[in-house]
Design a protein around this motif. Structure first.
Motif, PDB file in Angstrom:
ATOM      1  N   GLU A   3       0.813  -1.218   0.000  1.00  0.00           N
ATOM      2  CA  GLU A   3       0.000   0.000   0.000  1.00  0.00           C
ATOM      3  C   GLU A   3       0.845   1.267   0.000  1.00  0.00           C
ATOM      4  O   GLU A   3       0.554   2.226  -0.725  1.00  0.00           O
ATOM      5  N   GLU A   4       1.928   1.277   0.781  1.00  0.00           N
ATOM      6  CA  GLU A   4       2.777   2.471   0.855  1.00  0.00           C
ATOM      7  C   GLU A   4       3.465   2.752  -0.477  1.00  0.00           C
ATOM      8  O   GLU A   4       3.555   3.910  -0.908  1.00  0.00           O
ATOM      9  N   ALA A  53       0.996   4.204  -2.908  1.00  0.00           N
ATOM     10  CA  ALA A  53       0.723   5.613  -2.569  1.00  0.00           C
ATOM     11  C   ALA A  53       1.841   6.516  -3.076  1.00  0.00           C
ATOM     12  O   ALA A  53       1.582   7.605  -3.610  1.00  0.00           O
ATOM     13  N   ARG A 105      -2.859   8.367  -0.779  1.00  0.00           N
ATOM     14  CA  ARG A 105      -2.959   7.346   0.269  1.00  0.00           C
ATOM     15  C   ARG A 105      -4.347   6.741   0.330  1.00  0.00           C
ATOM     16  O   ARG A 105      -4.496   5.529   0.556  1.00  0.00           O
ATOM     17  N   ARG A 106      -5.362   7.542   0.109  1.00  0.00           N
ATOM     18  CA  ARG A 106      -6.732   7.017   0.079  1.00  0.00           C
ATOM     19  C   ARG A 106      -6.913   6.075  -1.100  1.00  0.00           C
ATOM     20  O   ARG A 106      -7.558   5.029  -0.984  1.00  0.00           O
ATOM     21  N   ALA A 154      -5.093   2.829  -0.407  1.00  0.00           N
ATOM     22  CA  ALA A 154      -5.830   2.041   0.580  1.00  0.00           C
ATOM     23  C   ALA A 154      -7.038   1.357  -0.058  1.00  0.00           C
ATOM     24  O   ALA A 154      -7.344   0.190   0.247  1.00  0.00           O
ATOM     25  N   ALA A 162      -5.741  -1.600  -2.076  1.00  0.00           N
ATOM     26  CA  ALA A 162      -5.326  -2.689  -1.193  1.00  0.00           C
ATOM     27  C   ALA A 162      -6.530  -3.443  -0.628  1.00  0.00           C
ATOM     28  O   ALA A 162      -6.499  -4.682  -0.504  1.00  0.00           O
ATOM     29  N   LYS A 163      -7.570  -2.717  -0.309  1.00  0.00           N
ATOM     30  CA  LYS A 163      -8.779  -3.349   0.227  1.00  0.00           C
ATOM     31  C   LYS A 163      -9.530  -4.125  -0.853  1.00  0.00           C
ATOM     32  O   LYS A 163      -9.948  -5.268  -0.639  1.00  0.00           O
TER      33      LYS A 163
END
Length: 314
Positions: free
Chosen positions: A155-156, A159, A172-173, A176, A179-180
């Motif tokens: 995830e990082e 981003a 970042r949103r 995320a 990733a979800k």
């Protein structure tokens, strides 16, 4: 006509449907061509710039044109002893010039924009306008696809890509959300990706933000920034004194790198000075920044973000 070899001498037929050459006269005039010189077009594409360069060269000149995309080979025609097509990423410029016995070149042209062909080819996954596999590789023979990156990067790291290469403030949103979503289903197509990220964008800016997000993925897939730095370093080494560097960029990241090389001879723009405080730089800037005319922008909307910089080797 064309076999899967590298040292193929050919004439070229510009394919306007593949890519309309941007700032054609301005970029080639910037090279200040010597009729019998040795030149490199590191972005062959539809062949428009290469064709124009050849039209201004004499019989004892030579042009080497690079393209890593096999589709570009469709734009190569009958043999011409003055022309060599190199099917390779331009980051290997120095290696290929050494292979051909070329120690110095008189000029190099780079049109760093993605060919219209790539955006319009629904199967390549470069555009969010079509539902297609998320590929985005310029060279379809190697490397991770965009789908691979979305599936395997943490995830990082995602981003960082969205923020650095796409300048996405909500990177970042978005990471995320990716990733979800991938925990439930694979993100394999542009449609899959759009379903995940569209809720992140305001409707009035949706197309612009989506274009920047796809740009970020494409840059990572093709390692575009690293390749550009390596090519410019090789060009700086290989250009003969007085040789010209003529580069067209389309976004701030690559334009900054080109500007820094022309100012300081390195990607960071780090200025070095001698004992007397004089700046050590391999280039002298030629003229001012050039952008397409209003007429060209109207004729070819994809030229609107283009910037041309020209420099001469000292």
């Amino acid at each position: 006509m064309y076999k899967d070899t590298i040292n193929q001498t050919t004439d070229i037929k510009t394919c306007e449907g593949y890519h309309v050459p941007v700032l054609l006269d301005e970029s080639i005039s910037g090279l200040e061509l010597k009729p019998g010189g040795v030149y490199v077009d590191v972005t062959f594409g539809g062949g428009g710039h290469s064709r124009e360069i050849l039209s201004r060269l004499s019989a004892d000149a030579h042009l080497y044109s690079f393209d890593q995309d096999a589709d570009a080979e469709q734009n190569i025609g009958e043999p011409d002893e003055r022309f060599t097509f190199v099917r390779s990423n331009f980051r290997y410029l120095k290696n290929w010039m050494r292979y051909y016995g070329v120690e110095h070149i008189d000029g190099l042209l780079a049109d760093l924009g993605v060919s219209s062909h790539h955006f319009d080819d629904a199967e390549r996954g470069f555009s969010f306008r079509f539902d297609a596999p998320l590929d985005m590789r310029m060279n379809k023979r190697a490397g991770l696809t965009a789908a691979d990156i979305l599936a395997t990067y943490d995830e990082e790291r995602l981003a960082d890509i969205f923020y650095i290469y796409g300048e996405m403030k909500n990177s970042r949103r978005i990471a995320a959300a990716v990733a979800k979503a991938r925990q439930q289903n694979e993100i394999k197509t542009t449609k899959d990706f759009l379903a995940v990220v569209e809720p992140m964008f305001k409707r009035e800016r949706e197309k612009k933000d989506m274009a920047r997000l796809f740009q970020a993925l494409r840059i990572e897939v093709n390692h575009e920034m690293d390749a550009l730095k390596e090519m410019l370093a090789a060009a700086t080494e290989m250009l003969a004194p007085g040789g010209r560097l003529s580069v067209i960029t389309y976004h701030s990241l690559e334009d900054r790198i080109v500007k820094n090389f022309m100012k300081a001879g390195n990607a960071e723009g780090k200025i070095e000075q001698d004992f007397f405080g004089r700046i050590n730089t391999p280039y002298k800037t030629v003229g001012k920044l050039i952008i397409p005319s209003k007429e060209e922008q109207e004729r070819n909307p994809r030229s609107r973000s283009a910037k041309l910089r020209v420099a001469a080797k000292i």
